[in-house]
Design an enzyme around this catalytic site. Sequence first.
Site, PDB file in Angstrom:
ATOM      1  N   SER A 182      52.921 -24.545 -15.818  1.00 20.15           N
ATOM      2  CA  SER A 182      54.222 -24.197 -16.390  1.00 20.15           C
ATOM      3  C   SER A 182      54.814 -25.347 -17.199  1.00 20.15           C
ATOM      4  CB  SER A 182      55.198 -23.799 -15.276  1.00 20.15           C
ATOM      5  OG  SER A 182      54.738 -22.654 -14.587  1.00 20.15           O
ATOM      6  N   LYS A 183      55.722 -24.998 -18.094  1.00 17.90           N
ATOM      7  CA  LYS A 183      56.416 -26.011 -18.891  1.00 17.90           C
ATOM      8  C   LYS A 183      57.232 -26.921 -17.976  1.00 17.90           C
ATOM      9  CE  LYS A 183      58.749 -23.302 -21.658  1.00 17.90           C
ATOM     10  NZ  LYS A 183      59.566 -22.881 -22.831  1.00 17.90           N
TER      11      LYS A 183
END
Length: 310
Positions: free
Chosen positions: A157-158
């Site tokens: 994920s970012k």
Amino acid sequence: MSGERAKRFPLALEDLKRAPRKSEGRAGERHAAVAGSKAADKPAAVLKPVAVKPAAVRTALPGSAAAKPATAPKPTALKPAMPKPAAPSVAPAGAFALTSERVRERMVERLRANGVTDARVLEAMAAVPRHMFVDPGLATQAYEDSALPIGHQQTISKPSVVARMIELAMAGRTLERVLEIGTGCGYQAAVLSHVARDVYSIERIKPLYERAKLNLRPLRVPNIRLHYGDGRVGLPSAAPFDAIVIAAAGLDVPQALLEQLAIGGRLVAPVGAQSGQHQVLTLVERVAHAQWRESRLDRVFFVPLKSGVI
């Protein structure tokens, strides 16, 4: 001597005995001539060959006069120079670690500018080296605010999403026990380990489960417990949990996970279509034994939440 004999032999015997007188030279010349004649009378001495030692090479001291040229020492055969190994095409681990610390600091500054305010979350994001959890070919992108592939159609994920979800789960509290659904490469679990006493994480894809163990091993994180299993089922044996973080999107939040949330606990999950459209980051709080409160927050994009193991 008769006249006829005198004609045949013009010189008398007395004339032959009497040596002609040479012209006198200087005293030095006469002495040299005598010495030379004596030397000529003696046989020449046989000279033995003498080994000539090479002159020692002297090094002139600073400020001293230039030395006379010395006899060159005996030449020594030169060994061929060995080629030096080529320099590595990547920076050494130590140098890259320093660089990653700098870029992590810049990443944290961006998170703060985007609204992440909890100091413990920011410190945790700064402490975990994200480049250790991605493929080497993507290491230069590790601190960009983007999701990156980790194989098996999954992503890491970012950073902004990781920080946002953890901050929502904490809500300013000190977490005792946290459950993560979807270990992936292990990055989010590593961040959670800095803000919670115990972290339990479940991964349904066996190769990713093994990879997460390898990624976390160098960090020597003592409070993470990885499990291979179905994340939708949760981990009843370790419940209840102060917080549950789900890193995959389902059409709803599985009831089994809601039941494993402690009263006063918070669950953070993306909810929406598995195609990625209309997914919303959702916060669920358990306010009583059979009561939960739901808040819909940000638009997000996650991989689908699936059941079973592979």
